[in-house]
Write an enzyme that holds these catalytic residues in place. Structure first.
Site, PDB file in Angstrom:
ATOM      1  CB  SER A  19     -10.571  -0.240   0.880  1.00 20.66           C
ATOM      2  OG  SER A  19      -9.959   0.840   1.521  1.00 20.66           O
ATOM      3  CB  ILE A  20     -11.997  -1.915  -4.199  1.00 20.59           C
ATOM      4  CG1 ILE A  20     -12.990  -0.883  -4.772  1.00 20.59           C
ATOM      5  CG2 ILE A  20     -12.011  -3.197  -5.014  1.00 20.59           C
ATOM      6  CD1 ILE A  20     -12.713  -0.433  -6.192  1.00 20.59           C
ATOM      7  CG  ASP A  74       5.571   3.073   0.919  1.00 20.43           C
ATOM      8  OD1 ASP A  74       5.179   2.985  -0.261  1.00 20.43           O
ATOM      9  OD2 ASP A  74       6.098   4.101   1.381  1.00 20.43           O
ATOM     10  CB  VAL A  75       3.847  -0.809  -3.381  1.00 20.77           C
ATOM     11  CG1 VAL A  75       2.942  -1.853  -2.768  1.00 20.77           C
ATOM     12  CG2 VAL A  75       3.050   0.407  -3.843  1.00 20.77           C
ATOM     13  CG  LEU A 102      -1.578  -1.146  -4.145  1.00 21.08           C
ATOM     14  CD1 LEU A 102      -0.455  -0.337  -4.759  1.00 21.08           C
ATOM     15  CD2 LEU A 102      -1.037  -2.064  -3.078  1.00 21.08           C
ATOM     16  CB  ALA A 105      -2.036   9.896  -9.305  1.00 22.43           C
ATOM     17  CE1 TYR A 166      -9.090   6.967 -12.294  1.00 21.89           C
ATOM     18  CE2 TYR A 166      -8.015   6.045 -14.220  1.00 21.89           C
ATOM     19  CZ  TYR A 166      -8.419   5.933 -12.916  1.00 21.89           C
ATOM     20  OH  TYR A 166      -8.137   4.781 -12.217  1.00 21.89           O
ATOM     21  CE  LYS A 173      -5.994   2.108 -11.426  1.00 18.15           C
ATOM     22  NZ  LYS A 173      -5.500   1.237 -10.355  1.00 18.15           N
ATOM     23  CB  THR A 204     -12.911   4.140  -2.428  1.00 17.23           C
ATOM     24  OG1 THR A 204     -12.257   4.638  -3.602  1.00 17.23           O
ATOM     25  CG2 THR A 204     -13.661   2.866  -2.769  1.00 17.23           C
ATOM     26  CG  LEU A 205      -9.715   7.992   1.710  1.00 18.50           C
ATOM     27  CD1 LEU A 205     -10.895   8.516   2.510  1.00 18.50           C
ATOM     28  CD2 LEU A 205      -8.733   7.264   2.644  1.00 18.50           C
TER      29      LEU A 205
HETATM   30  N1  LIG Z   1     -12.971   3.488  -6.436  1.00 19.05           N
HETATM   31  C1  LIG Z   1     -13.096   3.403  -7.743  1.00 19.05           C
HETATM   32  O1  LIG Z   1     -13.969   4.038  -8.355  1.00 19.05           O
HETATM   33  C2  LIG Z   1     -12.177   2.505  -8.521  1.00 19.05           C
HETATM   34  C3  LIG Z   1     -12.568   2.072  -9.805  1.00 19.05           C
HETATM   35  C4  LIG Z   1     -11.708   1.238 -10.517  1.00 19.05           C
HETATM   36  C5  LIG Z   1     -10.494   0.858  -9.961  1.00 19.05           C
HETATM   37  N2  LIG Z   1     -10.144   1.301  -8.704  1.00 19.05           N
HETATM   38  C6  LIG Z   1      -8.864   0.870  -8.153  1.00 19.05           C
HETATM   39  O2  LIG Z   1      -9.101   0.084  -7.012  1.00 19.05           O
HETATM   40  C7  LIG Z   1      -7.912   0.076  -6.218  1.00 19.05           C
HETATM   41  C8  LIG Z   1      -8.272   0.362  -4.767  1.00 19.05           C
HETATM   42  O3  LIG Z   1      -8.705   1.710  -4.633  1.00 19.05           O
HETATM   43  P1  LIG Z   1      -9.986   2.118  -3.797  1.00 19.05           P
HETATM   44  O4  LIG Z   1     -10.897   2.828  -4.723  1.00 19.05           O
HETATM   45  O5  LIG Z   1     -10.468   0.978  -3.005  1.00 19.05           O
HETATM   46  O6  LIG Z   1      -9.444   3.269  -2.834  1.00 19.05           O
HETATM   47  P2  LIG Z   1      -8.758   3.197  -1.368  1.00 19.05           P
HETATM   48  O7  LIG Z   1      -8.307   4.596  -1.115  1.00 19.05           O
HETATM   49  O8  LIG Z   1      -9.659   2.593  -0.386  1.00 19.05           O
HETATM   50  O9  LIG Z   1      -7.527   2.232  -1.609  1.00 19.05           O
HETATM   51  C9  LIG Z   1      -6.325   2.656  -2.169  1.00 19.05           C
HETATM   52  C10 LIG Z   1      -5.235   1.992  -1.371  1.00 19.05           C
HETATM   53  O10 LIG Z   1      -3.962   2.281  -1.953  1.00 19.05           O
HETATM   54  C11 LIG Z   1      -3.082   2.385  -0.863  1.00 19.05           C
HETATM   55  N3  LIG Z   1      -1.811   3.014  -1.248  1.00 19.05           N
HETATM   56  C12 LIG Z   1      -1.588   4.263  -1.732  1.00 19.05           C
HETATM   57  N4  LIG Z   1      -0.257   4.468  -1.875  1.00 19.05           N
HETATM   58  C13 LIG Z   1       0.356   3.316  -1.488  1.00 19.05           C
HETATM   59  C14 LIG Z   1       1.714   2.906  -1.378  1.00 19.05           C
HETATM   60  N5  LIG Z   1       2.734   3.713  -1.680  1.00 19.05           N
HETATM   61  N6  LIG Z   1       1.978   1.651  -0.931  1.00 19.05           N
HETATM   62  C15 LIG Z   1       0.975   0.818  -0.587  1.00 19.05           C
HETATM   63  N7  LIG Z   1      -0.323   1.141  -0.650  1.00 19.05           N
HETATM   64  C16 LIG Z   1      -0.634   2.390  -1.092  1.00 19.05           C
HETATM   65  C17 LIG Z   1      -3.871   3.204   0.151  1.00 19.05           C
HETATM   66  O11 LIG Z   1      -3.291   3.150   1.436  1.00 19.05           O
HETATM   67  C18 LIG Z   1      -5.204   2.503   0.076  1.00 19.05           C
HETATM   68  O12 LIG Z   1      -5.239   1.420   0.975  1.00 19.05           O
HETATM   69  C19 LIG Z   1      -6.984   1.096  -6.856  1.00 19.05           C
HETATM   70  O13 LIG Z   1      -6.098   0.456  -7.722  1.00 19.05           O
HETATM   71  C20 LIG Z   1      -7.950   1.956  -7.649  1.00 19.05           C
HETATM   72  O14 LIG Z   1      -7.320   2.645  -8.699  1.00 19.05           O
HETATM   73  C21 LIG Z   1     -10.970   2.104  -7.975  1.00 19.05           C
END
Ligand SMILES: NC(=O)c1ccc[n+]([C@@H]2O[C@H](COP(=O)([O-])OP(=O)(O)OC[C@H]3O[C@@H](n4cnc5c(N)ncnc54)[C@H](O)[C@@H]3O)[C@@H](O)[C@H]2O)c1
Length: 266
Positions: A19-20, A74-75, A102, A105, A166, A173, A204-205
């Protein structure tokens, strides 16, 4: 002395060590921050997150992470957000920063050619969980930030330009980035700064649920000024800058950590 020594922050939400949020947390902890963490209350999630924090403890040598402050959030639920911040207030009293990392979709609609068929509830849920949540978390965090603070959210270029696949997440976003600017404007007087980081693709996931993700990696490697994809750790380092006093004059901004990809037209 680290850049975040003496500061306390909440980081939502870690799913695993890819996770980021995990990379942001690792860099914050390495710079001396005290952190509390959130996780989505799903089966086995708490165990997975604890394991990832154990690994972080080993990598950073921060023994405190062996028994981390970890709470469900849970947001999509106001009650869950309220409970999370009530516990945070009990534990920390005040905080200096908040990380919103977080999004969600329905992945059935994150596929090339599926945008036009996005149902109303899929659209609402994506915007609710991924964008409205920044308002909800910020509002809940404010009473814990009487002396000001720094808030960051994570976004992606698909908010500004079409990235095939996307889809509805791009719309969410765009809402998130705009939300951050409005929050920054309203909270400036309270010395609360709000910024977003626009990261390039990271494996990431959540990213793996996006149709067309492989093309995004290939394209960045071929076309970006740095001719490579980014590492999540680089997002973590920029997060430290935005959460620390190094960025004390920066608010309402979107900072790209994408090998410069957003600057290239062709
Ligand atoms: N991975 C990429 O390529 C990328 C690029 C740019 C931005 N992002 C953004 O970075 C952020 C983190 O995503 P990631 O890539 O680390 O993936 P990740 O799957 O590791 O993290 C996503 C998180 O969102 C949480 N989540 C989902 N629904 C939720 C809810 N209802 N309440 C609370 N938490 C909830 C998940 O449990 C998870 O911990 C996100 O906003 C994602 O859009 C990701």
């Amino acid at each position: 002395m680290g850049l975040l020594t003496g500061k306390t922050g909440l980081i939502l939400n870690i799913a695993n060590d890819r996770s980021i949020a995990w990379s942001i947390a690792k860099n914050c902890v390495a710079q001396g921050a005290t952190c509390g963490f959130g996780y989505l209350p799903l089966e086995k999630m708490e165990r997975r997150v604890r394991k990832s924090l154990d690994e972080m403890a080993e990598e950073t040598g921060q023994a405190g992470l062996k028994d981390p402050w970890l709470q469900p959030c849970d947001v999509g639920s106001d009650a869950s957000i309220e409970a999370f911040f009530a516990e945070a207030k009990k534990k920390f009293g005040k905080i200096d920063f908040l990380v919103h990392s977080l999004a969600f979709a329905n992945k059935d609609y994150l596929a090339i050619g599926k945008f036009t068929s996005t149902p109303r509830e899929v659209f609402s849920q994506a915007c609710d969980i991924s964008a409205y949540s920044l308002i909800a978390l910020t509002r809940a965090a404010l009473p814990l930030m009487p002396d000001g603070g720094s808030i960051i959210g994570m976004t992606y270029l698909g908010s500004e330009k079409v990235v095939p696949g996307y889809n509805v997440m791009g719309v969410a976003k765009a809402a998130l980035e705009s939300t951050a600017r409005y929050l920054a404007f309203e909270l400036g007087e309270k010395k609360v700064r709000v910024n977003t980081i626009s990261a390039g693709p990271v494996r990431t996931l959540s990213a793996m649920a996006v149709g067309g993700i492989d093309d995004m990696f290939t394209h960045v490697e071929k076309k970006s000024p740095l001719r490579r994809n980014i590492d999540a750790d680089e997002v973590g380092k920029t997060a430290v800058y935005l959460l620390s006093d190094l960025s004390s004059g920066v608010t309402g901004e979107n900072v790209y950590v994408d090998s410069g990809f957003n600057t290239v037209g062709l």
